[in-house]
Motif scaffolding. Structure first.
Motif, PDB file in Angstrom:
ATOM      1  N   ASP A 167       0.425  -4.709   8.776  1.00  0.00           N
ATOM      2  CA  ASP A 167       0.663  -3.683   7.775  1.00  0.00           C
ATOM      3  C   ASP A 167      -0.569  -3.613   6.882  1.00  0.00           C
ATOM      4  O   ASP A 167      -1.104  -4.647   6.483  1.00  0.00           O
ATOM      5  N   ILE A 210       3.477  -6.635  12.153  1.00  0.00           N
ATOM      6  CA  ILE A 210       4.562  -5.668  12.223  1.00  0.00           C
ATOM      7  C   ILE A 210       5.532  -6.047  13.341  1.00  0.00           C
ATOM      8  O   ILE A 210       5.205  -6.836  14.219  1.00  0.00           O
ATOM      9  N   SER A 211       6.721  -5.462  13.287  1.00  0.00           N
ATOM     10  CA  SER A 211       7.772  -5.776  14.264  1.00  0.00           C
ATOM     11  C   SER A 211       7.528  -5.064  15.588  1.00  0.00           C
ATOM     12  O   SER A 211       6.710  -4.142  15.679  1.00  0.00           O
ATOM     13  N   ARG A 261       8.316  -1.330  15.277  1.00  0.00           N
ATOM     14  CA  ARG A 261       7.219  -0.575  14.643  1.00  0.00           C
ATOM     15  C   ARG A 261       6.034  -0.445  15.597  1.00  0.00           C
ATOM     16  O   ARG A 261       5.338   0.572  15.580  1.00  0.00           O
ATOM     17  N   VAL A 282       6.922   2.488  17.859  1.00  0.00           N
ATOM     18  CA  VAL A 282       6.734   3.773  17.178  1.00  0.00           C
ATOM     19  C   VAL A 282       5.245   4.064  17.039  1.00  0.00           C
ATOM     20  O   VAL A 282       4.797   5.209  17.179  1.00  0.00           O
ATOM     21  N   ARG A 283       4.448   3.037  16.827  1.00  0.00           N
ATOM     22  CA  ARG A 283       2.990   3.206  16.743  1.00  0.00           C
ATOM     23  C   ARG A 283       2.431   3.704  18.065  1.00  0.00           C
ATOM     24  O   ARG A 283       1.521   4.533  18.095  1.00  0.00           O
ATOM     25  N   ASP A 292      -2.762   4.572  13.519  1.00  0.00           N
ATOM     26  CA  ASP A 292      -2.742   3.539  12.475  1.00  0.00           C
ATOM     27  C   ASP A 292      -2.589   4.167  11.092  1.00  0.00           C
ATOM     28  O   ASP A 292      -1.882   3.638  10.238  1.00  0.00           O
ATOM     29  N   MET A 342       1.066   5.235  10.732  1.00  0.00           N
ATOM     30  CA  MET A 342       1.980   4.095  10.632  1.00  0.00           C
ATOM     31  C   MET A 342       1.633   3.141   9.500  1.00  0.00           C
ATOM     32  O   MET A 342       2.399   2.236   9.189  1.00  0.00           O
ATOM     33  N   THR A 386      -0.959   0.932   9.440  1.00  0.00           N
ATOM     34  CA  THR A 386      -1.299  -0.355  10.043  1.00  0.00           C
ATOM     35  C   THR A 386      -2.796  -0.489  10.233  1.00  0.00           C
ATOM     36  O   THR A 386      -3.534   0.494  10.190  1.00  0.00           O
TER      37      THR A 386
END
Length: 129
Positions: free
Chosen positions: A74, A81-82, A85, A88-89, A118, A121, A123
């Motif tokens: 993050d 991140i999980s 996530r 989704v990225r 990135d 999201m 990240t």
């Protein structure tokens, strides 16, 4: 349609996932024996890719990130991140493709080294310590 390399094009993958979610005509369970099995193959390919991606993405790392000793964190908290996530990225990477791959080159001149995905999201990709 599956490309020669066996990879499902991203646009068709998303359409397939949306069709499954809303119960459209391209769902696996709605194909009759007389119809082409291409939709079934496409949807199955997407499902298998999603399962493998979710299963292999742990602690902000895919298998490729582990190999290169990188992790996705993050941008604000710098925590990994999980898996959800990460998934989704991966979908957000469609913006990198849609921009004629400029999104993948963007980190070369971006101050934080972020792709468009990135940025969407929130990240960053860092070296694992």
């Amino acid at each position: 349609m599956v490309a020669q390399s066996g990879v499902v094009p991203a646009s068709h993958s998303i359409a397939c996932v949306v069709a499954i979610a809303v119960g459209g005509d391209h769902c696996i369970w709605k194909i009759s024996p007389g119809e082409s099995a291409q939709s079934w193959i496409d949807c199955t390919s997407v499902a298998v890719a999603c399962v493998i991606s979710a299963w292999s993405a742990r602690n902000g790392q895919s298998w490729a990130h582990r190999l290169l000793k990188l992790q996705v964190c993050d941008q604000d908290s710098n925590l990994t991140i999980s898996g959800l996530r990460m998934g989704v990225r991966e979908i957000a990477h469609l913006t990198d493709f849609a921009s004629l791959f400029i999104g993948f080159l963007w980190p070369l001149w971006d101050g934080r080294g972020q792709t468009f995905a990135d940025k969407i999201m929130g990240t960053t990709v860092t070296r694992k310590q």
